[in-house]
Scaffold this motif. Sequence first.
Motif, PDB file in Angstrom:
ATOM      1  N   GLU A 165      69.279  73.940  32.793  1.00  0.00           N
ATOM      2  CA  GLU A 165      68.035  74.556  32.362  1.00  0.00           C
ATOM      3  C   GLU A 165      68.094  76.077  32.546  1.00  0.00           C
ATOM      4  O   GLU A 165      68.879  76.588  33.349  1.00  0.00           O
ATOM      5  N   ARG A 166      67.240  76.754  31.814  1.00  0.00           N
ATOM      6  CA  ARG A 166      67.161  78.209  31.961  1.00  0.00           C
ATOM      7  C   ARG A 166      66.619  78.539  33.354  1.00  0.00           C
ATOM      8  O   ARG A 166      65.677  77.904  33.837  1.00  0.00           O
ATOM      9  N   GLU A 167      67.224  79.545  33.995  1.00  0.00           N
ATOM     10  CA  GLU A 167      66.812  79.916  35.354  1.00  0.00           C
ATOM     11  C   GLU A 167      66.623  81.411  35.487  1.00  0.00           C
ATOM     12  O   GLU A 167      67.189  82.201  34.735  1.00  0.00           O
ATOM     13  N   LEU A 168      65.825  81.778  36.471  1.00  0.00           N
ATOM     14  CA  LEU A 168      65.567  83.179  36.762  1.00  0.00           C
ATOM     15  C   LEU A 168      66.827  83.856  37.285  1.00  0.00           C
ATOM     16  O   LEU A 168      67.512  83.338  38.162  1.00  0.00           O
ATOM     17  N   VAL A 169      67.106  85.041  36.740  1.00  0.00           N
ATOM     18  CA  VAL A 169      68.127  85.907  37.321  1.00  0.00           C
ATOM     19  C   VAL A 169      67.432  87.018  38.100  1.00  0.00           C
ATOM     20  O   VAL A 169      67.613  87.149  39.305  1.00  0.00           O
ATOM     21  N   ALA A 170      66.639  87.822  37.402  1.00  0.00           N
ATOM     22  CA  ALA A 170      65.919  88.910  38.063  1.00  0.00           C
ATOM     23  C   ALA A 170      64.818  89.436  37.164  1.00  0.00           C
ATOM     24  O   ALA A 170      64.964  89.417  35.934  1.00  0.00           O
ATOM     25  N   THR A 171      63.729  89.875  37.783  1.00  0.00           N
ATOM     26  CA  THR A 171      62.648  90.514  37.049  1.00  0.00           C
ATOM     27  C   THR A 171      62.219  91.789  37.779  1.00  0.00           C
ATOM     28  O   THR A 171      62.447  91.930  38.986  1.00  0.00           O
ATOM     29  N   VAL A 172      61.600  92.692  37.030  1.00  0.00           N
ATOM     30  CA  VAL A 172      61.072  93.924  37.618  1.00  0.00           C
ATOM     31  C   VAL A 172      59.750  94.246  36.923  1.00  0.00           C
ATOM     32  O   VAL A 172      59.633  94.144  35.701  1.00  0.00           O
ATOM     33  N   THR A 173      58.752  94.613  37.708  1.00  0.00           N
ATOM     34  CA  THR A 173      57.441  94.931  37.147  1.00  0.00           C
ATOM     35  C   THR A 173      57.333  96.423  36.844  1.00  0.00           C
ATOM     36  O   THR A 173      58.226  97.216  37.197  1.00  0.00           O
ATOM     37  N   SER A 174      56.220  96.801  36.241  1.00  0.00           N
ATOM     38  CA  SER A 174      55.999  98.208  35.920  1.00  0.00           C
ATOM     39  C   SER A 174      55.871  99.062  37.171  1.00  0.00           C
ATOM     40  O   SER A 174      56.049 100.283  37.124  1.00  0.00           O
ATOM     41  N   SER A 175      55.569  98.436  38.296  1.00  0.00           N
ATOM     42  CA  SER A 175      55.492  99.172  39.568  1.00  0.00           C
ATOM     43  C   SER A 175      56.770  99.019  40.379  1.00  0.00           C
ATOM     44  O   SER A 175      56.792  99.303  41.576  1.00  0.00           O
ATOM     45  N   ASP A 176      57.839  98.540  39.709  1.00  0.00           N
ATOM     46  CA  ASP A 176      59.174  98.437  40.323  1.00  0.00           C
ATOM     47  C   ASP A 176      59.285  97.355  41.391  1.00  0.00           C
ATOM     48  O   ASP A 176      60.186  97.425  42.234  1.00  0.00           O
ATOM     49  N   THR A 177      58.409  96.382  41.360  1.00  0.00           N
ATOM     50  CA  THR A 177      58.588  95.225  42.232  1.00  0.00           C
ATOM     51  C   THR A 177      59.624  94.304  41.607  1.00  0.00           C
ATOM     52  O   THR A 177      59.521  93.954  40.435  1.00  0.00           O
ATOM     53  N   THR A 178      60.634  93.940  42.379  1.00  0.00           N
ATOM     54  CA  THR A 178      61.714  93.124  41.860  1.00  0.00           C
ATOM     55  C   THR A 178      61.698  91.714  42.459  1.00  0.00           C
ATOM     56  O   THR A 178      61.191  91.496  43.564  1.00  0.00           O
ATOM     57  N   ASN A 179      62.293  90.795  41.710  1.00  0.00           N
ATOM     58  CA  ASN A 179      62.421  89.415  42.163  1.00  0.00           C
ATOM     59  C   ASN A 179      63.764  88.904  41.670  1.00  0.00           C
ATOM     60  O   ASN A 179      64.106  89.092  40.495  1.00  0.00           O
ATOM     61  N   TYR A 180      64.530  88.276  42.562  1.00  0.00           N
ATOM     62  CA  TYR A 180      65.862  87.806  42.214  1.00  0.00           C
ATOM     63  C   TYR A 180      65.997  86.314  42.454  1.00  0.00           C
ATOM     64  O   TYR A 180      65.424  85.768  43.402  1.00  0.00           O
ATOM     65  N   GLY A 181      66.807  85.672  41.616  1.00  0.00           N
ATOM     66  CA  GLY A 181      67.178  84.302  41.892  1.00  0.00           C
ATOM     67  C   GLY A 181      68.080  84.248  43.109  1.00  0.00           C
ATOM     68  O   GLY A 181      68.844  85.189  43.366  1.00  0.00           O
ATOM     69  N   ASP A 182      68.018  83.166  43.852  1.00  0.00           N
ATOM     70  CA  ASP A 182      68.773  83.071  45.094  1.00  0.00           C
ATOM     71  C   ASP A 182      70.275  83.232  44.881  1.00  0.00           C
ATOM     72  O   ASP A 182      70.972  83.810  45.717  1.00  0.00           O
ATOM     73  N   SER A 183      70.773  82.732  43.786  1.00  0.00           N
ATOM     74  CA  SER A 183      72.218  82.735  43.568  1.00  0.00           C
ATOM     75  C   SER A 183      72.787  84.118  43.246  1.00  0.00           C
ATOM     76  O   SER A 183      74.004  84.304  43.289  1.00  0.00           O
ATOM     77  N   VAL A 184      71.935  85.085  42.951  1.00  0.00           N
ATOM     78  CA  VAL A 184      72.432  86.422  42.592  1.00  0.00           C
ATOM     79  C   VAL A 184      72.030  87.495  43.594  1.00  0.00           C
ATOM     80  O   VAL A 184      72.453  88.652  43.461  1.00  0.00           O
TER      81      VAL A 184
END
Length: 120
Positions: A44-63
């Motif tokens: 299935e499709r999984e999260l790698v990383a995201t970043v918001t307009s205020s530079d808050t980041t979120n990463y998948g555990d594997s990366v």
Amino acid sequence: QVHLVESGGGLVQPGASLRLSCSASGAIDSINAMGWYRQAPGKERELVATVTSSDTTNYGDSVKGRFVISRDNAKNRVSLQMNNLKPEDTAVYYCNARGRTPFNYDFDHWGKGTLVTVSS
């Protein structure tokens, strides 16, 4: 209409680095978040990383600790620096953007994907 153009995929050896970029254009008033997701064959499709307009980041555990996401708000562009790549990182990587159009509609748009293959 919102357009996402991805670039930077390819074939690399384990341990190498690669940089993906994605540029958004079209009917965009603001972008709340941009990011990358991936889908490997049979998974299935999984999260790698995201970043918001205020530079808050979120990463998948594997990366975590290997990949770094960055964003240029002025250019509606997001980049993903991928270091120490592993064979299990092999997948199609999709860019995603969420925001609002000038007509006050929300959008959640996907790029067509770029293939990353990690193999010796």
